[in-house]
Design a protein around this motif. Structure first.
Motif, mmCIF file in Angstrom:
data_model
loop_
_atom_site.group_PDB
_atom_site.id
_atom_site.type_symbol
_atom_site.label_atom_id
_atom_site.label_comp_id
_atom_site.label_asym_id
_atom_site.label_seq_id
_atom_site.Cartn_x
_atom_site.Cartn_y
_atom_site.Cartn_z
ATOM 1 N N MET A 1 0.851 -1.180 0.000
ATOM 2 C CA MET A 1 0.000 0.000 0.000
ATOM 3 C C MET A 1 0.893 1.239 0.000
ATOM 4 S SD MET A 1 -2.921 1.102 2.812
ATOM 5 C CE MET A 1 -3.735 -0.463 2.724
ATOM 6 N N ASN A 2 0.586 2.205 -0.861
ATOM 7 C CA ASN A 2 1.439 3.385 -0.935
ATOM 8 C C ASN A 2 1.156 4.363 0.211
ATOM 9 O OD1 ASN A 2 -0.759 5.046 -1.600
ATOM 10 N ND2 ASN A 2 -0.336 4.993 -3.787
ATOM 11 N N PHE A 3 2.030 5.346 0.322
ATOM 12 C CA PHE A 3 1.965 6.290 1.444
ATOM 13 C C PHE A 3 0.615 6.996 1.511
ATOM 14 C CE2 PHE A 3 2.503 10.484 3.304
ATOM 15 C CZ PHE A 3 3.098 10.168 4.516
ATOM 16 N N LYS A 4 0.134 7.495 0.364
ATOM 17 C CA LYS A 4 -1.131 8.227 0.346
ATOM 18 C C LYS A 4 -2.287 7.338 0.818
ATOM 19 C CE LYS A 4 -4.107 11.036 -2.569
ATOM 20 N NZ LYS A 4 -4.301 11.609 -3.902
ATOM 21 N N SER A 5 -2.318 6.096 0.381
ATOM 22 C CA SER A 5 -3.375 5.169 0.795
ATOM 23 C C SER A 5 -3.304 4.898 2.297
ATOM 24 C CB SER A 5 -3.273 3.845 0.041
ATOM 25 O OG SER A 5 -3.436 4.062 -1.331
ATOM 26 N N GLN A 6 -2.080 4.701 2.802
ATOM 27 C CA GLN A 6 -1.918 4.462 4.237
ATOM 28 C C GLN A 6 -2.415 5.652 5.050
ATOM 29 O OE1 GLN A 6 2.390 3.538 3.982
ATOM 30 N NE2 GLN A 6 1.889 1.806 5.308
ATOM 31 N N LEU A 7 -2.059 6.855 4.617
ATOM 32 C CA LEU A 7 -2.472 8.064 5.335
ATOM 33 C C LEU A 7 -3.988 8.229 5.245
ATOM 34 C CD1 LEU A 7 -1.237 10.344 6.985
ATOM 35 C CD2 LEU A 7 -1.108 11.698 4.885
ATOM 36 N N ASN A 8 -4.531 7.971 4.069
ATOM 37 C CA ASN A 8 -5.972 8.074 3.873
ATOM 38 C C ASN A 8 -6.720 7.086 4.775
ATOM 39 O OD1 ASN A 8 -8.208 9.240 2.674
ATOM 40 N ND2 ASN A 8 -8.280 7.732 1.032
ATOM 41 N N ASN A 9 -6.207 5.849 4.855
ATOM 42 C CA ASN A 9 -6.824 4.848 5.730
ATOM 43 C C ASN A 9 -6.768 5.285 7.187
ATOM 44 O OD1 ASN A 9 -7.464 3.191 3.621
ATOM 45 N ND2 ASN A 9 -5.818 1.726 3.989
ATOM 46 N N PHE A 10 -5.616 5.811 7.593
ATOM 47 C CA PHE A 10 -5.466 6.269 8.978
ATOM 48 C C PHE A 10 -6.479 7.359 9.305
ATOM 49 C CE2 PHE A 10 -3.682 9.488 11.869
ATOM 50 C CZ PHE A 10 -3.630 8.737 13.034
ATOM 51 N N LEU A 11 -6.721 8.262 8.359
ATOM 52 C CA LEU A 11 -7.581 9.416 8.622
ATOM 53 C C LEU A 11 -9.072 9.129 8.435
ATOM 54 C CD1 LEU A 11 -5.302 12.209 7.148
ATOM 55 C CD2 LEU A 11 -5.880 11.826 9.547
ATOM 56 N N THR A 12 -9.424 7.886 8.140
ATOM 57 C CA THR A 12 -10.833 7.518 8.058
ATOM 58 C C THR A 12 -11.500 7.831 9.395
ATOM 59 O OG1 THR A 12 -10.316 5.758 6.503
ATOM 60 C CG2 THR A 12 -12.431 5.597 7.630
ATOM 61 N N TYR A 35 9.443 22.547 9.757
ATOM 62 C CA TYR A 35 9.284 23.104 8.405
ATOM 63 C C TYR A 35 7.875 22.824 7.888
ATOM 64 C CZ TYR A 35 9.711 23.494 3.333
ATOM 65 O OH TYR A 35 9.502 23.824 2.008
ATOM 66 N N ILE A 36 7.409 21.584 8.050
ATOM 67 C CA ILE A 36 6.073 21.203 7.576
ATOM 68 C C ILE A 36 4.996 22.001 8.309
ATOM 69 C CG2 ILE A 36 4.385 19.305 7.662
ATOM 70 C CD1 ILE A 36 6.741 17.444 6.801
ATOM 71 N N ILE A 37 5.138 22.159 9.617
ATOM 72 C CA ILE A 37 4.143 22.916 10.390
ATOM 73 C C ILE A 37 4.094 24.367 9.919
ATOM 74 C CG2 ILE A 37 3.491 23.751 12.691
ATOM 75 C CD1 ILE A 37 3.028 20.682 12.134
ATOM 76 N N LYS A 38 5.258 24.964 9.709
ATOM 77 C CA LYS A 38 5.307 26.357 9.241
ATOM 78 C C LYS A 38 4.591 26.490 7.899
ATOM 79 C CE LYS A 38 8.555 29.965 7.934
ATOM 80 N NZ LYS A 38 9.789 30.192 7.240
ATOM 81 N N LYS A 39 4.860 25.572 6.983
ATOM 82 C CA LYS A 39 4.228 25.620 5.652
ATOM 83 C C LYS A 39 2.714 25.408 5.757
ATOM 84 C CE LYS A 39 7.696 26.373 2.922
ATOM 85 N NZ LYS A 39 7.776 27.636 2.183
ATOM 86 N N LEU A 40 2.285 24.475 6.601
ATOM 87 C CA LEU A 40 0.850 24.232 6.765
ATOM 88 C C LEU A 40 0.152 25.474 7.339
ATOM 89 C CD1 LEU A 40 0.865 20.565 8.085
ATOM 90 C CD2 LEU A 40 -0.246 21.360 5.985
ATOM 91 N N LYS A 41 0.787 26.126 8.292
ATOM 92 C CA LYS A 41 0.193 27.340 8.865
ATOM 93 C C LYS A 41 0.085 28.450 7.822
ATOM 94 C CE LYS A 41 1.127 26.681 13.747
ATOM 95 N NZ LYS A 41 1.753 27.165 14.970
ATOM 96 N N ALA A 148 8.821 16.903 2.065
ATOM 97 C CA ALA A 148 7.969 17.632 3.010
ATOM 98 C C ALA A 148 6.808 18.285 2.262
ATOM 99 C CB ALA A 148 8.791 18.682 3.756
ATOM 100 N N ASN A 149 7.100 18.900 1.131
ATOM 101 C CA ASN A 149 6.053 19.550 0.339
ATOM 102 C C ASN A 149 5.087 18.520 -0.247
ATOM 103 O OD1 ASN A 149 7.023 22.130 0.903
ATOM 104 N ND2 ASN A 149 8.429 22.083 -0.822
ATOM 105 N N GLU A 150 5.607 17.364 -0.612
ATOM 106 C CA GLU A 150 4.751 16.277 -1.106
ATOM 107 C C GLU A 150 3.806 15.801 0.012
ATOM 108 O OE1 GLU A 150 5.274 11.669 -2.588
ATOM 109 O OE2 GLU A 150 6.949 13.032 -2.880
ATOM 110 N N ILE A 154 -0.295 15.836 -0.174
ATOM 111 C CA ILE A 154 -1.079 14.613 0.056
ATOM 112 C C ILE A 154 -2.063 14.841 1.210
ATOM 113 C CG2 ILE A 154 -0.946 12.237 0.950
ATOM 114 C CD1 ILE A 154 1.735 11.994 -0.639
ATOM 115 N N LEU A 155 -1.585 15.449 2.270
ATOM 116 C CA LEU A 155 -2.439 15.735 3.430
ATOM 117 C C LEU A 155 -3.606 16.632 3.036
ATOM 118 C CD1 LEU A 155 -2.701 15.306 6.522
ATOM 119 C CD2 LEU A 155 -1.471 17.467 6.777
ATOM 120 N N LYS A 156 -3.312 17.700 2.283
ATOM 121 C CA LYS A 156 -4.368 18.619 1.856
ATOM 122 C C LYS A 156 -5.406 17.913 0.985
ATOM 123 C CE LYS A 156 -2.728 22.344 0.045
ATOM 124 N NZ LYS A 156 -1.836 23.331 -0.562
ATOM 125 N N GLU A 157 -4.960 17.040 0.090
ATOM 126 C CA GLU A 157 -5.897 16.277 -0.754
ATOM 127 C C GLU A 157 -6.848 15.443 0.101
ATOM 128 O OE1 GLU A 157 -4.299 13.851 -3.946
ATOM 129 O OE2 GLU A 157 -2.690 15.328 -4.225
#
Length: 160
Positions: A1-12, A35-41, A148-150, A154-157
């Motif tokens: 299972m790819n990263f996006k699918s794993q994250l999507n499953n976790f966030l169900t 860095y990721i938190i700063k960009k998300l904010k 990090a940007n990827e 993925i998170l935003k999607e």
């Protein structure tokens, strides 16, 4: 299972999500969590059901805030030595990252997670990004910044 699918499953069934960025911004790729938190904010997508915390090297200082917020899901993001290629991004079993994490933090992340899990029932995952360098430097290397940007995209999607 790819990263996006794993994250999507976790966030169900996610009702309230906290993203906790951990790391030392003065040590190049170890600063990927902050860095990721700063960009998300900067994206201005934070709301009452979505919270970003820049924990730097002291995630234990935020246990009270995390418990008070009572999330359904918590994602911890940090640089992680996984014997893979720089920039590789993986969801790491929360009980395994004690063996592969980076020790720039004052409290081990596995202990931190066990403490958070005591008397709570939210779901926790750990996203590790393989560093290229941990030398002194004010921002992540290009390969780690790209990952990090990827992760952010993925998170935003998934959550938007």
């Amino acid at each position: 299972m790819n990263f996006k699918s794993q994250l999507n499953n976790f966030l169900t069934d996610c009702e309230k999500l906290i993203i906790l960025g951990v790391g030392n911004e003065l040590k190049s790729d170890d600063g990927v969590g902050p860095y990721i938190i700063k960009k998300l904010k900067e994206e201005n997508i934070e709301n009452k059901n979505l919270l970003f915390i820049d924990a730097q090297t002291v995630p234990e200082n935020f246990t009270g805030k995390i418990r008070k917020e009572n999330p359904t899901h918590l994602i911890i993001v940090d640089a992680c030595l996984m014997d893979s290629q720089p920039g590789d991004m993986q969801i790491v079993n929360k009980y395994e990252f004690a063996n592969i994490g980076i020790s720039t933090h004052s409290m081990s992340l596995s202990f931190f997670v066990r403490y958070l899990e005591k008397d709570t029932d939210f779901r926790i995952i750990f996203v590790g990004i393989e560093p290229e360098t941990m030398e002194m430097g004010e921002k992540p290397t290009l390969v780690v910044e790209k990952s990090a940007n990827e992760f952010i995209e993925i998170l935003k999607e998934i959550i938007l």
